[in-house]
Design an enzyme around this catalytic site. Sequence first.
Site, mmCIF file in Angstrom:
data_model
loop_
_atom_site.group_PDB
_atom_site.id
_atom_site.type_symbol
_atom_site.label_atom_id
_atom_site.label_comp_id
_atom_site.label_asym_id
_atom_site.label_seq_id
_atom_site.Cartn_x
_atom_site.Cartn_y
_atom_site.Cartn_z
ATOM 1 N N CYS A 11 0.864 -1.187 0.000
ATOM 2 C CA CYS A 11 0.000 0.000 0.000
ATOM 3 C C CYS A 11 0.899 1.235 0.000
ATOM 4 O O CYS A 11 2.052 1.153 -0.430
ATOM 5 C CB CYS A 11 -0.995 -0.027 1.158
ATOM 6 S SG CYS A 11 -0.264 0.044 2.798
ATOM 7 N N ASN A 14 2.120 1.472 4.472
ATOM 8 C CA ASN A 14 2.399 0.214 5.188
ATOM 9 C C ASN A 14 2.065 0.325 6.677
ATOM 10 O O ASN A 14 2.700 -0.307 7.518
ATOM 11 C CB ASN A 14 3.856 -0.246 4.981
ATOM 12 C CG ASN A 14 4.126 -1.690 5.406
ATOM 13 O OD1 ASN A 14 5.235 -2.030 5.817
ATOM 14 N ND2 ASN A 14 3.154 -2.556 5.331
ATOM 15 N N CYS A 16 -1.650 0.903 7.386
ATOM 16 C CA CYS A 16 -3.099 0.622 7.461
ATOM 17 C C CYS A 16 -3.469 -0.620 6.649
ATOM 18 O O CYS A 16 -3.712 -1.688 7.207
ATOM 19 C CB CYS A 16 -3.918 1.820 6.981
ATOM 20 S SG CYS A 16 -3.699 3.319 7.978
ATOM 21 N N ARG A 17 -3.533 -0.472 5.328
ATOM 22 C CA ARG A 17 -4.098 -1.549 4.512
ATOM 23 C C ARG A 17 -3.200 -2.769 4.380
ATOM 24 O O ARG A 17 -3.667 -3.906 4.581
ATOM 25 C CB ARG A 17 -4.461 -1.009 3.120
ATOM 26 C CG ARG A 17 -5.606 -0.025 3.146
ATOM 27 C CD ARG A 17 -5.693 0.749 1.852
ATOM 28 N NE ARG A 17 -4.532 1.621 1.667
ATOM 29 C CZ ARG A 17 -4.280 2.319 0.586
ATOM 30 N NH1 ARG A 17 -5.099 2.234 -0.446
ATOM 31 N NH2 ARG A 17 -3.221 3.101 0.529
ATOM 32 N N SER A 18 -1.929 -2.574 3.996
ATOM 33 C CA SER A 18 -1.122 -3.777 3.725
ATOM 34 C C SER A 18 -0.768 -4.573 4.989
ATOM 35 O O SER A 18 -0.754 -5.810 4.923
ATOM 36 C CB SER A 18 0.113 -3.459 2.870
ATOM 37 O OG SER A 18 0.977 -2.568 3.501
ATOM 38 N N ASP A 127 -8.174 3.896 0.782
ATOM 39 C CA ASP A 127 -7.261 4.358 1.823
ATOM 40 C C ASP A 127 -8.070 4.882 3.013
ATOM 41 O O ASP A 127 -8.823 5.845 2.874
ATOM 42 C CB ASP A 127 -6.396 5.477 1.229
ATOM 43 C CG ASP A 127 -5.340 5.973 2.194
ATOM 44 O OD1 ASP A 127 -5.416 5.634 3.394
ATOM 45 O OD2 ASP A 127 -4.447 6.703 1.747
HETATM 46 P P1 4NP Z 1 -1.907 2.865 4.039
HETATM 47 O O1 4NP Z 1 -2.561 4.225 4.572
HETATM 48 O O2 4NP Z 1 -1.332 3.187 2.683
HETATM 49 O O3 4NP Z 1 -3.065 1.949 3.965
HETATM 50 O O4 4NP Z 1 -0.869 2.457 5.055
HETATM 51 C C1 4NP Z 1 -1.860 5.434 4.629
HETATM 52 C C2 4NP Z 1 -1.029 5.697 5.680
HETATM 53 C C3 4NP Z 1 -0.363 6.915 5.740
HETATM 54 C C4 4NP Z 1 -0.550 7.849 4.736
HETATM 55 C C5 4NP Z 1 -1.383 7.574 3.677
HETATM 56 C C6 4NP Z 1 -2.038 6.365 3.622
HETATM 57 N N1 4NP Z 1 0.102 9.104 4.799
HETATM 58 O O5 4NP Z 1 -0.144 9.945 3.929
HETATM 59 O O6 4NP Z 1 0.916 9.307 5.707
#
Ligand code: 4NP
Length: 159
Positions: A11, A14, A16-18, A127
Amino acid sequence: MTDRISVLFVCLGNICRSPSAEGVFRALVEESGLDDRIEIDSCGTGHWHIGKAPDARATQAARKRGIDISRLRARQFAADDLEAFDYVLVMDHQNLAEVSEVWHRTGGTRPALFLSYGQSTHEEVPDPYYGGDEGFELVLDLIHEAGEGLLAKIRERLA
Ligand code: 4NP
């Protein structure tokens, strides 16, 4: 037919989703008894959260479903991952564009949208970072369903 299969979830952050996908898929794999034959990891295309634990909301939502992702730590995607993993599964089109750009240069495993293994009309795992708790529940629902489809495919290859 093959002995072992490796899966990488990708993702943006790294956190939240992955890592949620890593935890949910590991639980499915353990239930199936294939944990000694399937290796699972996750990473993010971005560098901002390297070394950090998953977002507290992701950890809490997973815990409610009996899955502990608290010990995972974020790392960044690297070109070598396309050599190292049999499946490189991304959460959204932005992740796909970034990883595909590397794949066009280096070859290796071609990245794919994780939800291409699911049955729902969603193409992307949205996201959840800037939204509310319900976004984290949707993430878990989508990745659980796609995880079952992925495991069925892998099972055929390991048979
Ligand atoms: P992820 O979510 O890609 O599912 O881990 C996010 C975590 C942090 C950010 C964006 C998406 N960020 O912009 O910091």
